[in-house]
Design an enzyme around this catalytic site. Structure first.
Site, PDB file in Angstrom:
ATOM      1  N   THR A   1       8.903   3.611   1.962  1.00  7.21           N
ATOM      2  CA  THR A   1       7.683   4.152   1.364  1.00  7.21           C
ATOM      3  C   THR A   1       6.576   3.127   1.147  1.00  7.21           C
ATOM      4  O   THR A   1       5.449   3.315   1.602  1.00  7.21           O
ATOM      5  CB  THR A   1       8.018   4.831   0.024  1.00  7.21           C
TER       6      THR A   1
ATOM      7  N   ASN B   1      10.196  -1.585  -0.458  1.00  9.27           N
ATOM      8  CA  ASN B   1       9.948  -1.063  -1.806  1.00  9.27           C
ATOM      9  C   ASN B   1      10.246  -2.162  -2.822  1.00  9.27           C
ATOM     10  O   ASN B   1       9.610  -2.260  -3.864  1.00  9.27           O
ATOM     11  CB  ASN B   1      10.827   0.149  -2.089  1.00  9.27           C
TER      12      ASN B   1
END
Length: 548
Positions: free
Chosen positions: A81, A102
């Site tokens: 992400t 992340n």
């Protein structure tokens, strides 16, 4: 007669030159608003797998009015992400922009570093430092949103919105008007003192409306009769993980409101987290008067519930299909709102994803497709091998982002040969039937690994923040924490093949099967806005969508 024809031709030529000059003079025109819609864990194939269930105003409107790209990939690993959002907005890769995951392991201390954690700032809107003390301090490159602010002498307004801190902060850049994310402790949208010292009144008012409770009041039923979900597996399969306190992964989920009373984060793993995010984005648009000023504004939105639902249930679940059906309806409402408040021809939208998602291991097994868990027992086995050869099993700090971090301090303290240790680990890994390749990241350029894998490893390797050895697992292999549901991180198409659609101001209708990358998005937006590219951009403007 000949003279009249001459005059007519001259007039037509003059008119054409005037129009050409007018076009040239107006080449600096910009949309009133740019909206970035990044849908978390959205695989490209969802656009067409669920197409029959979509209405006309959401995804079909994007495909019908916009320009879509069918062959866009992520040019690095790991596909997670924080890197995805950063790479979309910087046009760059972890090797350059610095966001290597992340989170990652600090090579000096061995401690975990979260991508946006910043202890020097205070939470605003909550007392929880873990949730609220965040900023973009670890981001090295500028974003397209930074460049827009600079180009307008900071008159353009930029706002980032997401349930996730990292998916709001990193797209909004270094000096936005605001960045807001969801607090699981209070059920409110919050920010940090990096941006402001107090929540704006409109955010407080939004939080006081208790929208999550309203959205969860009736639980989660399928939007259509459940027998129409023919694109998905049965409602109850063993590889799905139910939301909240539900005993089984079966519709309807009636436990959500009571679950929310004790654990606010439950809304994330429902389609209503997307609805909440878009409601908050509309409130931001209204209260910051985005798209109403003399300069172009930018609203960066991440829709994160698709990721949470995907992680819990996997791509072939009714829950994922229903989440996209409901998101399609939410997008239709959102686009209609933009038409009314900003003007249909005054805003530019791009829709993409930060990564895709693998099929659940149980789904693969049930359908006779290769799968498994690449890391089960791996660290223990490697420790045993290192104990035998070097009388020390603690030479590995950890395995993170499919990378092995060596304990550099211990290696120096014991005066051991780092190269020999790496060779031992790599030789051991390359005998593991679950491993496709294992490679020394400092030697990746000369390794016998085919493209595009080699380039993606190089692009993802940040020498200060990444590990020492890269593991490339066989297709379908997941980390062992994903025994149910799914995850993402690898180079394969299911994780790297993402949608990309531009719609609105200055965009013609069409589609392309040309080769493009996530990193081309920011340069394309920059070219459309006639602003400087982000400082670390390696992508190129997509001339098919720009039209020139």
């Amino acid at each position: 007669m000949f003279r009249k024809i001459q005059i007519f031709v001259l007039a037509v030529a003059t008119f054409g030159n005037v129009n050409a000059q007018k076009t040239k003079l107006n080449s600096g025109d910009r949309p009133k608003l740019v909206v970035g819609l990044v849908i978390d864990q959205m695989r490209w194939d969802y656009l067409y797998r669920f197409e029959k269930k979509f209405g006309q105003g959401g995804f079909k409107r994007l495909l019908g009015e916009g320009f879509s790209f069918n062959n866009v990939h992520i040019p690095y690993i790991p596909t997670v992400t924080a890197i995805g959002h950063t790479s979309i907005y910087t046009g760059s890769v972890p090797s350059i922009h610095g966001i290597a995951g992340n989170d990652w392991t600090d090579k000096e201390t061995g401690k975990n570093v979260y991508c946006t954690k910043d202890e020097s700032v205070n939470p605003v809107g909550t007392d929880n430092r873990k949730i609220g003390s965040h900023s973009p301090k670890n981001l090295w490159s500028t974003t397209v949103t930074d460049q827009l602010r600079i180009a307008s002498n900071f008159q353009s307004k930029v706002v980032g919105v997401s349930l996730k801190d990292r998916a709001s902060i990193l797209p909004a850049g270094h000096n936005p008007t605001g960045a807001f994310w969801f607090d699981d402790a209070t059920g409110n949208f919050i920010t940090s003192s990096y941006y402001m010292n107090d929540l704006p009144g409109w955010v407080k008012n939004f939080n006081e409306q208790k929208n999550p409770e309203k959205l969860l009041a009736n639980g989660w039923e399928t939007a259509l009769p459940i027998n129409e979900y023919t694109e998905s597996t049965a409602d109850n399969v063993e590889w799905e993980y139910p939301v909240g306190t539900a005993k089984e992964p079966v519709f309807p989920y009636k436990n959500l409101l009571s679950d929310y009373a004790t654990k606010k984060g439950v809304i994330r793993t429902t389609p209503f987290g997307n609805t909440l995010t878009l409601k908050f984005a509309e409130s931001a648009l209204d209260n910051y008067a985005l798209g109403k000023g003399a300069e172009t504004d930018f609203l960066a939105i991440n829709l994160a519930s698709t990721d949470y639902v995907g992680h819990s249930y996997g791509p072939n679940s009714i829950e994922v299909e229903d989440t996209y059906i409901r998101l399609d309806r939410d997008l239709a409402t959102f686009f209609k709102m933009l038409d009314e408040k900003v003007g249909k021809n005054n805003y530019l939208i791009f829709l993409s994803a930060d990564h895709g998602g693998a099929n659940a291991e149980g789904f693969l097994k049930a359908n006779k497709i290769l799968g498994g868990f690449f890391d089960e027992g791996m660290e223990k086995n490697l420790g045993g091998e290192l104990e035998k050869k070097y009388a020390n099993s603690k030479l590995i700090l950890g395995i993170d982002n499919y990378q092995i971090y060596l304990n550099q301090n211990l290696i120096k303290e014991k005066n051991l040969d780092e190269e020999a240790i790496k060779t031992t680990i790599i030789d051991h890994l390359n005998k593991d039937p679950r491993v496709l390749y294992a490679v020394d990241l400092k030697k990746i350029g000369s390794s016998a690994i085919p493209e595009p894998i080699k380039s993606r490893v190089i692009n993802g390797y940040n020498w200060q923040r990444s590990g020492d050895i890269q593991i490339i697992s066989h297709d379908g292999m997941l980390p062992s924490y994903a025994k149910k549901g799914t995850t993402h991180s690898v180079w394969n198409s299911y994780d790297s093949h993402i949608p990309l659609i531009f719609m609105g101001w200055g965009i013609k209708h069409g589609e392309s099967n040309g080769d493009y990358y996530m990193t081309d998005i920011a340069p394309t937006i920059s070219a459309l806005l006639h602003i400087e590219f982000p400082s670390g951009a390696i992508g190129k403007p997509i001339t098919e969508v720009i039209g020139r």
